[in-house]
Design a protein around this motif. Structure first.
Motif, mmCIF file in Angstrom:
data_model
loop_
_atom_site.group_PDB
_atom_site.id
_atom_site.type_symbol
_atom_site.label_atom_id
_atom_site.label_comp_id
_atom_site.label_asym_id
_atom_site.label_seq_id
_atom_site.Cartn_x
_atom_site.Cartn_y
_atom_site.Cartn_z
ATOM 1 N N SER A 113 0.805 -1.220 0.000
ATOM 2 C CA SER A 113 0.000 0.000 0.000
ATOM 3 C C SER A 113 0.839 1.271 0.000
ATOM 4 C CB SER A 113 -0.929 0.004 1.220
ATOM 5 O OG SER A 113 -0.182 -0.071 2.423
ATOM 6 N N LEU A 114 2.158 1.144 0.180
ATOM 7 C CA LEU A 114 3.032 2.320 0.197
ATOM 8 C C LEU A 114 2.920 3.117 -1.099
ATOM 9 C CD1 LEU A 114 6.143 3.341 -0.810
ATOM 10 C CD2 LEU A 114 5.223 4.115 1.361
ATOM 11 N N ILE A 115 2.872 2.446 -2.214
ATOM 12 C CA ILE A 115 2.849 3.137 -3.504
ATOM 13 C C ILE A 115 1.594 3.990 -3.649
ATOM 14 C CG2 ILE A 115 2.862 2.851 -6.001
ATOM 15 C CD1 ILE A 115 5.519 2.218 -4.563
ATOM 16 N N LYS A 116 0.458 3.454 -3.249
ATOM 17 C CA LYS A 116 -0.774 4.248 -3.294
ATOM 18 C C LYS A 116 -0.666 5.470 -2.401
ATOM 19 C CE LYS A 116 -5.764 4.027 -2.438
ATOM 20 N NZ LYS A 116 -6.888 3.196 -1.921
ATOM 21 N N ALA A 117 0.013 5.339 -1.272
ATOM 22 C CA ALA A 117 0.142 6.457 -0.333
ATOM 23 C C ALA A 117 0.999 7.578 -0.887
ATOM 24 C CB ALA A 117 0.720 5.957 0.989
ATOM 25 N N LEU A 118 1.761 7.317 -1.951
ATOM 26 C CA LEU A 118 2.614 8.343 -2.558
ATOM 27 C C LEU A 118 1.899 9.133 -3.653
ATOM 28 C CD1 LEU A 118 5.989 6.379 -2.932
ATOM 29 C CD2 LEU A 118 5.401 8.087 -1.203
ATOM 30 N N ARG A 119 0.632 8.861 -3.878
ATOM 31 C CA ARG A 119 -0.059 9.432 -5.038
ATOM 32 C C ARG A 119 -0.107 10.947 -5.042
ATOM 33 N NH1 ARG A 119 -3.588 7.377 -1.422
ATOM 34 N NH2 ARG A 119 -5.350 8.657 -0.710
ATOM 35 N N LYS A 120 -0.089 11.597 -3.875
ATOM 36 C CA LYS A 120 -0.191 13.059 -3.840
ATOM 37 C C LYS A 120 1.055 13.733 -4.416
ATOM 38 C CE LYS A 120 -4.271 13.179 -2.070
ATOM 39 N NZ LYS A 120 -5.407 13.703 -2.849
ATOM 40 N N LEU A 121 2.167 13.015 -4.473
ATOM 41 C CA LEU A 121 3.366 13.578 -5.094
ATOM 42 C C LEU A 121 3.190 13.761 -6.596
ATOM 43 C CD1 LEU A 121 6.186 11.588 -3.269
ATOM 44 C CD2 LEU A 121 5.865 14.067 -3.192
ATOM 45 N N CYS A 122 2.211 13.081 -7.162
ATOM 46 C CA CYS A 122 1.959 13.179 -8.600
ATOM 47 C C CYS A 122 1.071 14.371 -8.947
ATOM 48 C CB CYS A 122 1.309 11.890 -9.102
ATOM 49 S SG CYS A 122 2.204 10.382 -8.715
ATOM 50 N N GLU A 123 0.695 15.142 -7.952
ATOM 51 C CA GLU A 123 -0.205 16.265 -8.149
ATOM 52 C C GLU A 123 0.501 17.586 -7.835
ATOM 53 O OE1 GLU A 123 -3.572 15.646 -5.654
ATOM 54 O OE2 GLU A 123 -4.020 13.637 -6.456
ATOM 55 N N LEU A 217 8.978 2.839 3.687
ATOM 56 C CA LEU A 217 8.726 1.435 3.974
ATOM 57 C C LEU A 217 7.292 1.190 4.407
ATOM 58 C CD1 LEU A 217 11.939 0.499 6.025
ATOM 59 C CD2 LEU A 217 11.596 0.475 3.537
ATOM 60 N N GLY A 218 6.829 -0.021 4.158
ATOM 61 C CA GLY A 218 5.579 -0.498 4.688
ATOM 62 C C GLY A 218 5.860 -1.621 5.678
ATOM 63 N N MET A 219 4.806 -2.128 6.293
ATOM 64 C CA MET A 219 4.931 -3.216 7.259
ATOM 65 C C MET A 219 3.818 -4.219 7.018
ATOM 66 S SD MET A 219 4.368 -3.138 11.387
ATOM 67 C CE MET A 219 2.576 -3.094 11.122
ATOM 68 N N GLY A 220 4.148 -5.513 7.094
ATOM 69 C CA GLY A 220 3.139 -6.540 6.957
ATOM 70 C C GLY A 220 2.380 -6.758 8.254
ATOM 71 N N PRO A 221 1.238 -7.442 8.202
ATOM 72 C CA PRO A 221 0.467 -7.726 9.411
ATOM 73 C C PRO A 221 1.255 -8.527 10.449
ATOM 74 C CG PRO A 221 -0.847 -8.153 7.446
ATOM 75 C CD PRO A 221 0.554 -7.918 6.977
ATOM 76 N N MET A 271 7.807 4.974 7.976
ATOM 77 C CA MET A 271 7.110 3.694 8.094
ATOM 78 C C MET A 271 5.625 3.966 7.896
ATOM 79 S SD MET A 271 7.664 0.464 8.578
ATOM 80 C CE MET A 271 9.319 0.546 9.285
ATOM 81 N N VAL A 272 5.107 3.566 6.753
ATOM 82 C CA VAL A 272 3.751 3.928 6.353
ATOM 83 C C VAL A 272 2.845 2.713 6.523
ATOM 84 C CG1 VAL A 272 2.309 4.843 4.503
ATOM 85 C CG2 VAL A 272 4.720 5.569 4.707
ATOM 86 N N VAL A 273 1.881 2.819 7.440
ATOM 87 C CA VAL A 273 1.037 1.677 7.789
ATOM 88 C C VAL A 273 -0.415 2.130 7.868
ATOM 89 C CG1 VAL A 273 0.639 -0.190 9.438
ATOM 90 C CG2 VAL A 273 2.953 0.751 9.177
ATOM 91 N N ASN A 274 -1.290 1.419 7.191
ATOM 92 C CA ASN A 274 -2.710 1.732 7.291
ATOM 93 C C ASN A 274 -3.540 0.455 7.323
ATOM 94 O OD1 ASN A 274 -3.485 1.110 4.363
ATOM 95 N ND2 ASN A 274 -1.897 2.651 4.074
ATOM 96 N N GLY A 275 -4.694 0.544 7.899
ATOM 97 C CA GLY A 275 -5.623 -0.571 7.947
ATOM 98 C C GLY A 275 -5.638 -1.289 9.278
ATOM 99 N N ALA A 276 -6.828 -1.733 9.682
ATOM 100 C CA ALA A 276 -6.999 -2.400 10.966
ATOM 101 C C ALA A 276 -6.256 -3.723 11.032
ATOM 102 C CB ALA A 276 -8.493 -2.620 11.220
ATOM 103 N N GLY A 277 -6.023 -4.351 9.880
ATOM 104 C CA GLY A 277 -5.342 -5.629 9.857
ATOM 105 C C GLY A 277 -3.913 -5.572 10.367
ATOM 106 N N LYS A 278 -3.344 -4.375 10.453
ATOM 107 C CA LYS A 278 -1.971 -4.222 10.927
ATOM 108 C C LYS A 278 -1.897 -3.615 12.325
ATOM 109 C CE LYS A 278 -0.305 -3.849 6.193
ATOM 110 N NZ LYS A 278 0.440 -3.058 5.181
ATOM 111 N N SER A 279 -3.067 -3.425 12.947
ATOM 112 C CA SER A 279 -3.093 -2.753 14.248
ATOM 113 C C SER A 279 -2.408 -3.578 15.333
ATOM 114 C CB SER A 279 -4.541 -2.444 14.652
ATOM 115 O OG SER A 279 -5.306 -3.644 14.750
ATOM 116 N N GLY A 280 -2.468 -4.886 15.240
ATOM 117 C CA GLY A 280 -1.820 -5.726 16.232
ATOM 118 C C GLY A 280 -0.322 -5.580 16.213
#
Length: 318
Positions: A113-123, A217-221, A271-280
């Motif tokens: 999901s890191l790549i999607k989080a960089l989308r604002k740099l394209c604007e 970087l991103g992080m896995g669950p 360290m870019v992390v989103n979503g409840a699946g990674k909250s643990g």
């Protein structure tokens, strides 16, 4: 597409006409510019008491602690959209800093999901204000698959980010997907050494390992970063710059990855992390958790600053 040139039995690079043969490169493609959308990040409160060190965004929640001499900040946003807005500003500010100080900006990407989080740099305003010609882009890990394969981190980054910004083709370094996992890792380490020799990539005075300006970087669950998984021997690799894995617990099994000495020699890490699946995993890494195991993400400690970018779902257990 640029043609393929075999330089030796072990090194094969994609070369534009004006590029030297010191590193693998890939072509990029232009795409229409996107309309900017500005959303103000909202405050969110962390349950874990960590001493505040300030924030790069006054409208984001920030807490911080010290890992050795390294500054650590945690920023929590009300939504992934707001996270993306601030991540773009953070990255653009560091781009400006290093472009002025060194004449180059070395950036390491991950997948997911890191790549999607960089989308604002394209604007706007970043599309026109960032010195894209100073960027040099590499990957912290890559799956050993063809570049057009759906599992390729390169393809993900190309489709979602790199094809939309004017980074020179010769400044984007993809792995040689014609090699085995071991060969691709050795080849990519050779690429890094060429960049050090050419003065593009700095080295850490403390460790002697390459010192990237920014790792995104991103992080896995499960708390893994790059392709360094919990309990895997590669977490303890101390000598190699780039290594390989053939038994990844997450498919595809064959990958190359930077090692922790290289990751932690970086100046800045987001360290870019989103979503409840990674909250643990976030709770284990940053909060009060009964999990006594050390996750790979807890070993991330860059030389200057580590900033966690979390949406409220990822931070929900803090």
């Amino acid at each position: 597409m640029a043609s393929t040139l075999s330089l030796s039995s072990s090194l094969r690079y994609f070369l534009p006409p004006t590029r030297t043969s010191h590193a693998p490169v890939i072509p990029l493609f232009a795409s229409p510019r996107l309309r900017p959308r500005s959303i103000k990040p909202l405050r969110a409160n962390l349950k874990t008491p960590i001493s505040a060190l300030g924030s790069s965004s006054p409208s984001a929640s920030s807490t911080a602690g010290m890992a050795g001499q390294n500054k650590k900040k945690v920023e929590v946003f009300d939504s992934e959209e707001q996270l993306a807005v601030q991540l773009a500003k953070y990255t653009a500010d560091l781009s400006d800093k290093f472009s002025k100080e060194r004449g180059a900006f070395t950036v390491v990407l991950s997948g997911g999901s890191l790549i999607k989080a960089l989308r604002k740099l394209c604007e706007a305003p970043y599309l026109d204000s960032v010195e894209w010609g100073k960027w040099h882009v590499l990957w912290v890990d890559e799956r050993v698959v063809p570049k057009d394969h759906e599992d390729s981190n390169y393809k993900l980054a190309l489709d979602g980010f790199l094809s939309k910004v004017p980074i020179p083709a010769g400044n984007v370094y993809a792995i040689n997907d014609a090699l085995s996992a071991e060969g691709a890792a050795d080849d990519y380490e050779t690429c890094l050494k060429h960049l050090v020799t050419n003065g593009v990539l700095a080295t850490s005075k403390a460790t002697g390992f390459p010192k990237f300006d920014l790792m995104l970087l991103g992080m896995g669950p499960d708390g893994h970063v790059a392709s360094l998984f919990p309990g895997h021997p590669l977490v303890n690799e101390k000598e190699k710059w780039v290594t390989f894995i053939k038994d990844s617990p997450k498919p595809p099994p064959e990958r190359i990855t930077f090692t922790f000495p290289v990751i932690n020699s970086s100046a800045y890490i987001a360290m870019v992390v989103n979503g409840a699946g990674k909250s643990g995993a976030v709770q284990t890494a940053l909060g009060n958790s009964e999990n006594s195991a050390t996750l790979p993400v807890q070993l991330v400690a860059p030389e200057d600053e580590l900033t966690w970018f979390l949406d409220k779902e990822a931070a929900s257990k803090l």
